[in-house]
Scaffold this motif. Sequence first.
Motif, PDB file in Angstrom:
ATOM      1  N   ALA A 190       0.978  -1.346  -0.090  1.00 21.03           N
ATOM      2  CA  ALA A 190       0.046  -0.042  -0.034  1.00 21.03           C
ATOM      3  C   ALA A 190       0.752   1.345  -0.046  1.00 21.03           C
ATOM      4  O   ALA A 190       0.578   2.181  -0.750  1.00 21.03           O
ATOM      5  N   LYS A 191       2.061   1.134   0.772  1.00 28.53           N
ATOM      6  CA  LYS A 191       2.674   2.389   0.666  1.00 28.53           C
ATOM      7  C   LYS A 191       3.480   2.496  -0.483  1.00 28.53           C
ATOM      8  O   LYS A 191       3.591   3.604  -1.049  1.00 28.53           O
ATOM      9  N   ARG A 192       4.003   1.531  -1.273  1.00 27.58           N
ATOM     10  CA  ARG A 192       4.878   1.500  -2.566  1.00 27.58           C
ATOM     11  C   ARG A 192       3.511   2.120  -3.468  1.00 27.58           C
ATOM     12  O   ARG A 192       3.957   2.856  -4.442  1.00 27.58           O
ATOM     13  N   LEU A 193       2.214   1.898  -3.352  1.00 21.30           N
ATOM     14  CA  LEU A 193       1.480   2.417  -4.400  1.00 21.30           C
ATOM     15  C   LEU A 193       0.902   3.644  -3.926  1.00 21.30           C
ATOM     16  O   LEU A 193       0.151   4.480  -4.546  1.00 21.30           O
ATOM     17  N   GLY A 194       1.504   4.377  -2.899  1.00 16.65           N
ATOM     18  CA  GLY A 194       1.286   5.864  -2.282  1.00 16.65           C
ATOM     19  C   GLY A 194       0.563   6.086  -1.395  1.00 16.65           C
ATOM     20  O   GLY A 194       0.327   7.357  -1.214  1.00 16.65           O
ATOM     21  N   ALA A 195      -0.079   5.204  -0.581  1.00 18.11           N
ATOM     22  CA  ALA A 195      -1.290   5.359   0.462  1.00 18.11           C
ATOM     23  C   ALA A 195      -0.358   6.318   1.382  1.00 18.11           C
ATOM     24  O   ALA A 195       0.797   5.789   2.071  1.00 18.11           O
TER      25      ALA A 195
END
Length: 347
Positions: A190-195
């Motif tokens: 999720a962090k990698r996808l920008g969250a």
Amino acid sequence: MGTMKATLIYGAGDVRVETVPDPKLLVPTDAIVRVLRSCICGSDLWPYGSKPAQDHGDRIGHEFLGVVEETGADVSGLKPGDVVVAPFVWADNTCDFCREGLQTSCRHGGQWARDGVDGGQGEAVRVPQAAGTLVKLPVAEDSALLPSLLALSDVFPTGHHCAVTAGVTPRTTVTVVGDGAVGLSAVLAAKRLGAERIILMGRHTDRTDLGRGFGATEVVPERGEEGVERVRELTGGDGTHVVLECVGLKPAIETAFGVVRDGGTVSRVGAPQYPEVPADFGVFMRNITLTGGVAPARAYIEDLLPDILDGRIEPGRVFDHTIGLADVPTGYQAMADRTALKVLIRP
Ligand SMILES: [Zn+2]
């Protein structure tokens, strides 16, 4: 007669490492891979907890990376000496389902350790549909990246699939239910996808600390109703746009529906150990979408690989114990006892 060792499961609580027949090419699409690293999956704990006792052992394990030793005549793109990772199902990577990115439904694929196919927790594996299944890794056999590259086999693509099917973007708030290796991988994905806001629900401090390292902004240790209340308090009473359910038990999916915002999405990748999803009239009235399912890891490996090679992400940090093949029974027990998060095996 064989000379190689592999892990066999005889029943609940009964995993043994024994000599098994050496793998041989059976059809021209096979390859033989010598295993460099394997690991124990949370889903291996289900048979470890419940499989009826039997007088012969079954191969087990579906996560491995290794070195190609031999290829069949129809295996293009791979040669002996290549370092490769295998996703947790094998597939031809060419049929219509595979072309749609759903290699878990491959028309010519299947599962490891089933129907005469080897399991990954051993010294070597016969890989069916090798050209489609295996992904070549541009690293040496002794690369320090091997743990994170092994995570491409299952746990990290599973967390990634959860975040992708849920539609995580920089604009979505996220709750992750579960602080196991998949839940922590979902945080990282999720962090990698920008969250920017990721609430992690988990009560094991050592695990949630790693979750913070992966990008969780808040941790909620409470469970059940109390946990739902806590997440709602943190989000102005609304819950988050997206909930990533990474456990597979009924209380977890109930929590997921409890903390998702109206109009939001619950994605589940924990193998469900419940017969029915509690998606009743209330869920209907709130316009909640339920998505997720088994992760087609093969579809994601090439996308995720560069971030690992560049050191931008380290999904292999979920491995907190490393053992040799002979100690695999101890490794199962440590994961069952929750004294290990995820066990890496060096055959
Ligand atoms: Zn296919």
